[in-house]
Design an enzyme around this catalytic site. Sequence first.
Site, PDB file in Angstrom:
ATOM      1  N   ASP A 134     -20.214  18.702 -24.059  1.00  0.00           N
ATOM      2  CA  ASP A 134     -21.421  18.054 -23.546  1.00  0.00           C
ATOM      3  C   ASP A 134     -21.148  17.578 -22.121  1.00  0.00           C
ATOM      4  O   ASP A 134     -20.022  17.660 -21.646  1.00  0.00           O
ATOM      5  CB  ASP A 134     -21.838  16.875 -24.443  1.00  0.00           C
ATOM      6  N   ASP A 151     -21.662  14.582 -19.095  1.00  0.00           N
ATOM      7  CA  ASP A 151     -21.995  13.223 -18.678  1.00  0.00           C
ATOM      8  C   ASP A 151     -22.206  13.234 -17.173  1.00  0.00           C
ATOM      9  O   ASP A 151     -21.508  13.958 -16.453  1.00  0.00           O
ATOM     10  CB  ASP A 151     -20.850  12.254 -18.997  1.00  0.00           C
ATOM     11  N   ASP A 202     -10.059   6.112 -18.778  1.00  0.00           N
ATOM     12  CA  ASP A 202      -8.758   6.020 -19.433  1.00  0.00           C
ATOM     13  C   ASP A 202      -7.651   6.833 -18.755  1.00  0.00           C
ATOM     14  O   ASP A 202      -6.643   6.297 -18.320  1.00  0.00           O
ATOM     15  CB  ASP A 202      -8.861   6.329 -20.935  1.00  0.00           C
TER      16      ASP A 202
HETATM   17  P1  ATP Z   1     -14.571  15.158 -25.322  1.00  0.00           P
HETATM   18  O1  ATP Z   1     -16.008  15.129 -24.876  1.00  0.00           O
HETATM   19  O2  ATP Z   1     -13.871  16.445 -25.146  1.00  0.00           O
HETATM   20  O3  ATP Z   1     -14.424  14.572 -26.659  1.00  0.00           O
HETATM   21  P2  ATP Z   1     -14.294  13.165 -23.306  1.00  0.00           P
HETATM   22  O4  ATP Z   1     -13.119  12.746 -22.477  1.00  0.00           O
HETATM   23  O5  ATP Z   1     -15.479  13.702 -22.581  1.00  0.00           O
HETATM   24  O6  ATP Z   1     -13.740  14.172 -24.376  1.00  0.00           O
HETATM   25  P3  ATP Z   1     -16.068  11.145 -24.235  1.00  0.00           P
HETATM   26  O7  ATP Z   1     -15.938  10.249 -25.395  1.00  0.00           O
HETATM   27  O8  ATP Z   1     -17.198  12.084 -24.149  1.00  0.00           O
HETATM   28  O9  ATP Z   1     -14.696  11.942 -24.185  1.00  0.00           O
HETATM   29  O10 ATP Z   1     -16.006  10.221 -22.952  1.00  0.00           O
HETATM   30  C1  ATP Z   1     -16.482  10.612 -21.667  1.00  0.00           C
HETATM   31  C2  ATP Z   1     -15.651   9.942 -20.585  1.00  0.00           C
HETATM   32  O11 ATP Z   1     -15.749   8.522 -20.684  1.00  0.00           O
HETATM   33  C3  ATP Z   1     -14.158  10.223 -20.662  1.00  0.00           C
HETATM   34  O12 ATP Z   1     -13.817  11.434 -20.037  1.00  0.00           O
HETATM   35  C4  ATP Z   1     -13.579   9.018 -19.951  1.00  0.00           C
HETATM   36  O13 ATP Z   1     -13.692   9.151 -18.565  1.00  0.00           O
HETATM   37  C5  ATP Z   1     -14.500   7.910 -20.402  1.00  0.00           C
HETATM   38  N1  ATP Z   1     -14.009   7.258 -21.608  1.00  0.00           N
HETATM   39  C6  ATP Z   1     -14.280   7.575 -22.889  1.00  0.00           C
HETATM   40  N2  ATP Z   1     -13.661   6.766 -23.750  1.00  0.00           N
HETATM   41  C7  ATP Z   1     -12.977   5.893 -23.014  1.00  0.00           C
HETATM   42  C8  ATP Z   1     -12.141   4.786 -23.310  1.00  0.00           C
HETATM   43  N3  ATP Z   1     -11.882   4.450 -24.549  1.00  0.00           N
HETATM   44  N4  ATP Z   1     -11.610   4.094 -22.267  1.00  0.00           N
HETATM   45  C9  ATP Z   1     -11.871   4.445 -20.989  1.00  0.00           C
HETATM   46  N5  ATP Z   1     -12.641   5.475 -20.652  1.00  0.00           N
HETATM   47  C10 ATP Z   1     -13.195   6.192 -21.629  1.00  0.00           C
HETATM   48 MG    MG Z   2     -17.446  14.219 -23.494  1.00  0.00          MG
END
Ligand code: ATP
Ligand code: MG
Length: 452
Positions: free
Chosen positions: A74, A76, A150
């Site tokens: 997805d 963001d 993170d």
């Molecule tokens: P995926 O979508 O593959 O599961 P993702 O890294 O995109 O991995 P998301 O949960 O969609 O995970 O989070 C989007 C973004 O928000 C992350 O890439 C990160 O920059 C930030 N983020 C998410 N969770 C955290 C957290 N617990 N602490 C700090 N930043 C976070």
């Molecule tokens: Mg994501």
Amino acid sequence: MIRKLLRRVFSREAAPGKGPSSPANIAVARHGIRREHVSPAARKTCEGLQHAGFKAYVVGGAVRDLIAGIKPKDYDVATDATPEQVRNVFRRSRIIGRRFQIVHVMFGPETIEVSTFRAAHDDATLKDEHGRVLRDNVWGNIADDAARRDFTVNALYYDPSSEMVIDYHHGVADLKAKTLRMIGDPPTRYREDPVRMLRAVRLSAKLGLTLDAAVRAPIREMAGLIENVPPSRLFDEMLKLLFSGYAVDCVRRLREDGLHHGLLPLLDVILEQPMGEKFVMLSLANTDERIRAGKTTSPGFLFATLLWHEVLANWEARKFKGAVNIPALYDAMDEVLEQQGEKLAITRRIAGDIKDIWSLQPRFEKRSGKAPWRLIEQARFRAGYDFLVLRALSGEIEQELADWWTEFQDAGNDQREAMLVSDAAPKKKRRRVRGKPKAGTDTAMADNTGGE
Ligand code: ATP
Ligand code: MG
């Protein structure tokens, strides 16, 4: 004030993970993302905001995955527009208020999550007694927004108009070097949000990254903090982990880093019983394969497998105490789900699916009369059958039972009729007496035909 000062100090020396205040602007030649690689909806969202005079970038996992050559799940978008302002730019959008407000922008079937740049926590941020951040909804600029993320590979901002990546924390270099590095001090960041330990494991498995030593070292000691995370959040994160397409690898890494203990009682116990472990790993491998092949998967099915050996043990104990077979199974199911519910907020719908699958299992043992016909008509037959096949593969039940159901499903009515086992004489025995054992059949089994 202090944060600003610190940023100025760090900007001189761009220590990995600490981050300069002036970012690197990285061109296509290095990061490789052409605007056509980005989903049309994410592109339109950025363009719409930029036309209205705001900054807007694709951010986070999508940029990371595109650079790594993986199709993003997805998209963001991060912007300096407030949720209200975003809402005013797009006709099909709505403000969602969870821990902080974000906007969902819809284009056809796609939904893009748009969030306003936020600042990292400071000493005034509300935390629980373990240091876990309870609220973080302070707006900030793009540098603040990058710093509160993170890992360095998750703090990349891609502008589809210029095709540039803005990188405050050496994320592109870390990604190319296949390293997962934390932004800031790992123990502090784990205390703020212990889920980051799980994210470290999941992202390293998904992207084939090595955990930086500083990211890895504190995990074993800090794993217990996961207990303070609200169950619904833990459940969401576990779903992501188990359905990442890399669950087998994730579980292996969780165990290596001492994260499975206390985190998931279901993994705790099950992985320590040889039969349970085989079953769970087969199921996870099966899920990984389906996800990587783009097939559908269901959380109900996977959780049913993860908890099955708990149910079996509980069921046996009840029968041992004299409880009646099927009611004992239902009681065991309820108790196991209730115990897990304290840790993982398994939603009611998923719990219903899990129970459906479990309660079908004893019905596969009935191979006479009308029962098999009725079972095959059940809405959840396919899931129950797939579950049965895994039980056989793990050695919990006879392969022959699963094979019988495989054959029965594909057979025409006459053949099905002929396959039925009479109640008095189990077919398994009759068959062995009549036919010669097939080549390769175990002689002990062939000898074990008994007299009829
Ligand atoms: P995926 O979508 O593959 O599961 P993702 O890294 O995109 O991995 P998301 O949960 O969609 O995970 O989070 C989007 C973004 O928000 C992350 O890439 C990160 O920059 C930030 N983020 C998410 N969770 C955290 C957290 N617990 N602490 C700090 N930043 C976070
Ligand atoms: Mg994501």
